[in-house]
Write a protein that holds these residues in place. Sequence first.
Motif, mmCIF file in Angstrom:
data_model
loop_
_atom_site.group_PDB
_atom_site.id
_atom_site.type_symbol
_atom_site.label_atom_id
_atom_site.label_comp_id
_atom_site.label_asym_id
_atom_site.label_seq_id
_atom_site.Cartn_x
_atom_site.Cartn_y
_atom_site.Cartn_z
ATOM 1 N N THR A 53 0.803 -1.294 0.006
ATOM 2 C CA THR A 53 -0.056 -0.071 0.099
ATOM 3 C C THR A 53 0.994 1.236 -0.109
ATOM 4 O OG1 THR A 53 -0.045 -0.057 2.384
ATOM 5 C CG2 THR A 53 -1.745 -1.074 1.150
ATOM 6 N N PRO A 54 0.150 2.434 -0.711
ATOM 7 C CA PRO A 54 0.965 3.592 -0.527
ATOM 8 C C PRO A 54 1.777 4.244 0.858
ATOM 9 C CG PRO A 54 -0.769 4.024 -1.849
ATOM 10 C CD PRO A 54 -1.028 2.429 -1.032
ATOM 11 N N GLY A 55 3.051 4.285 0.664
ATOM 12 C CA GLY A 55 3.715 4.799 1.901
ATOM 13 C C GLY A 55 4.456 3.695 2.692
ATOM 14 N N THR A 56 4.047 2.289 2.379
ATOM 15 C CA THR A 56 4.617 1.362 3.094
ATOM 16 C C THR A 56 5.863 0.404 2.077
ATOM 17 O OG1 THR A 56 3.006 -0.192 2.437
ATOM 18 C CG2 THR A 56 2.600 0.963 4.362
ATOM 19 N N SER A 57 6.734 0.054 2.950
ATOM 20 C CA SER A 57 7.849 -0.864 1.952
ATOM 21 C C SER A 57 7.309 -2.132 1.770
ATOM 22 C CB SER A 57 8.941 -0.884 3.021
ATOM 23 O OG SER A 57 9.556 0.488 3.093
ATOM 24 N N PRO A 58 7.614 -2.681 0.677
ATOM 25 C CA PRO A 58 7.198 -3.968 0.398
ATOM 26 C C PRO A 58 7.888 -5.013 1.203
ATOM 27 C CG PRO A 58 7.933 -2.833 -1.728
ATOM 28 C CD PRO A 58 8.310 -2.123 -0.630
ATOM 29 N N VAL A 59 6.991 -6.012 1.674
ATOM 30 C CA VAL A 59 7.396 -7.137 2.346
ATOM 31 C C VAL A 59 6.943 -8.437 1.557
ATOM 32 C CG1 VAL A 59 6.848 -5.852 4.512
ATOM 33 C CG2 VAL A 59 5.142 -7.405 3.556
ATOM 34 N N PRO A 60 7.759 -9.762 1.941
ATOM 35 C CA PRO A 60 7.768 -10.751 1.009
ATOM 36 C C PRO A 60 6.084 -11.469 1.062
ATOM 37 C CG PRO A 60 8.663 -11.364 3.023
ATOM 38 C CD PRO A 60 8.840 -9.840 2.851
ATOM 39 N N PHE A 61 5.188 -10.810 1.908
ATOM 40 C CA PHE A 61 3.851 -11.312 1.727
ATOM 41 C C PHE A 61 2.780 -10.543 1.167
ATOM 42 C CE2 PHE A 61 6.254 -11.985 5.775
ATOM 43 C CZ PHE A 61 6.825 -13.317 5.489
ATOM 44 N N ASP A 62 3.263 -9.581 0.383
ATOM 45 C CA ASP A 62 2.429 -8.556 -0.099
ATOM 46 C C ASP A 62 1.433 -9.183 -1.215
ATOM 47 O OD1 ASP A 62 3.223 -6.476 1.250
ATOM 48 O OD2 ASP A 62 4.519 -6.022 -0.181
ATOM 49 N N GLN A 63 1.709 -10.026 -2.096
ATOM 50 C CA GLN A 63 1.026 -10.381 -3.371
ATOM 51 C C GLN A 63 1.178 -12.004 -3.469
ATOM 52 O OE1 GLN A 63 -0.940 -8.350 -5.360
ATOM 53 N NE2 GLN A 63 -0.237 -6.685 -4.290
ATOM 54 N N THR A 64 0.166 -12.524 -3.645
ATOM 55 C CA THR A 64 0.242 -14.012 -4.077
ATOM 56 C C THR A 64 0.773 -14.402 -5.527
ATOM 57 O OG1 THR A 64 -1.100 -14.707 -2.228
ATOM 58 C CG2 THR A 64 -0.978 -16.208 -4.091
ATOM 59 N N ILE A 65 1.591 -14.857 -5.929
ATOM 60 C CA ILE A 65 2.117 -14.896 -7.361
ATOM 61 C C ILE A 65 1.929 -16.538 -7.906
ATOM 62 C CG2 ILE A 65 3.555 -13.213 -7.239
ATOM 63 C CD1 ILE A 65 5.971 -15.048 -7.074
ATOM 64 N N GLY A 66 1.228 -17.446 -6.897
ATOM 65 C CA GLY A 66 1.349 -18.755 -7.473
ATOM 66 C C GLY A 66 1.265 -19.602 -6.454
ATOM 67 N N THR A 67 1.037 -21.289 -6.909
ATOM 68 C CA THR A 67 0.898 -22.248 -5.851
ATOM 69 C C THR A 67 1.823 -23.318 -6.171
ATOM 70 O OG1 THR A 67 -1.535 -21.625 -5.155
ATOM 71 C CG2 THR A 67 -0.482 -24.033 -4.455
ATOM 72 N N GLY A 68 2.786 -23.861 -5.356
ATOM 73 C CA GLY A 68 3.809 -24.836 -5.870
ATOM 74 C C GLY A 68 2.985 -26.054 -6.148
ATOM 75 N N ASP A 69 3.809 -26.848 -6.831
ATOM 76 C CA ASP A 69 3.257 -28.339 -7.059
ATOM 77 C C ASP A 69 4.406 -29.237 -7.077
ATOM 78 O OD1 ASP A 69 5.150 -27.865 -9.425
ATOM 79 O OD2 ASP A 69 3.068 -27.912 -10.868
#
Length: 214
Positions: free
Chosen positions: A90-106
């Motif tokens: 979100t605006p004004g915050t630094s990215p963290v590794p849990f921000d966006q889901t980009i997939g599911t492992g198989d």
Amino acid sequence: MPHAFHEVLFPLAVAFGAAGGPERKTEIVILGSGHEERNSRWADSRRRYDAGSGVRSIEDLYAIAAFFEERRGRLYGFRYRDPVDHRSSTPGTSPVPFDQTIGTGDGTRATFQLTKTYGGVHAPWVRRIDKPVAESVRVAVAGSEVAVGAGFTVDAATGVVTFQPGHVPAGGATVTAGFEFDVPVRFDTDRLEISLTAFSAGSLPSVPIVEIRL
């Protein structure tokens, strides 16, 4: 050369004073009853900017002119930092590794495309992120951060995250990421009109920029 692209960033000082944002193409048909039929012509939005509003000095004018010449006008694409939307967080915050889901492992899949999701209730839209800022990318699997280099690498030119052997996400494991990113764009004109007299009088040049598909 439809995909001619220079991995170079438009001057930040100018970009952060620019105006613009996303556009969509919607076809609307008015029926005889007065009701509407609406259809989206584009699956994804496209961003447009006018960087002229970010020009604050004669030095900015020279910087834009030089950048324009090296790109040969509309010929070569380049990176542009959207002043409003350039983070996974979100605006004004630094990215963290849990921000966006980009997939599911198989258990076998090692590559994942960075994405950013907008909305989440009615019709969330998933945006492909092709131009991340490499040093900003953080990734987690099943809630645990993975070390960059040893655990994964990221291609800053495509936004593809590749897990190293021994770190491939297990079946059912959620893969998330946090990052900063740029927009792939080009100039939307082959002509710049720059007048020092007009600039001194408070008139800003038009510097149209449009997002490109890669």
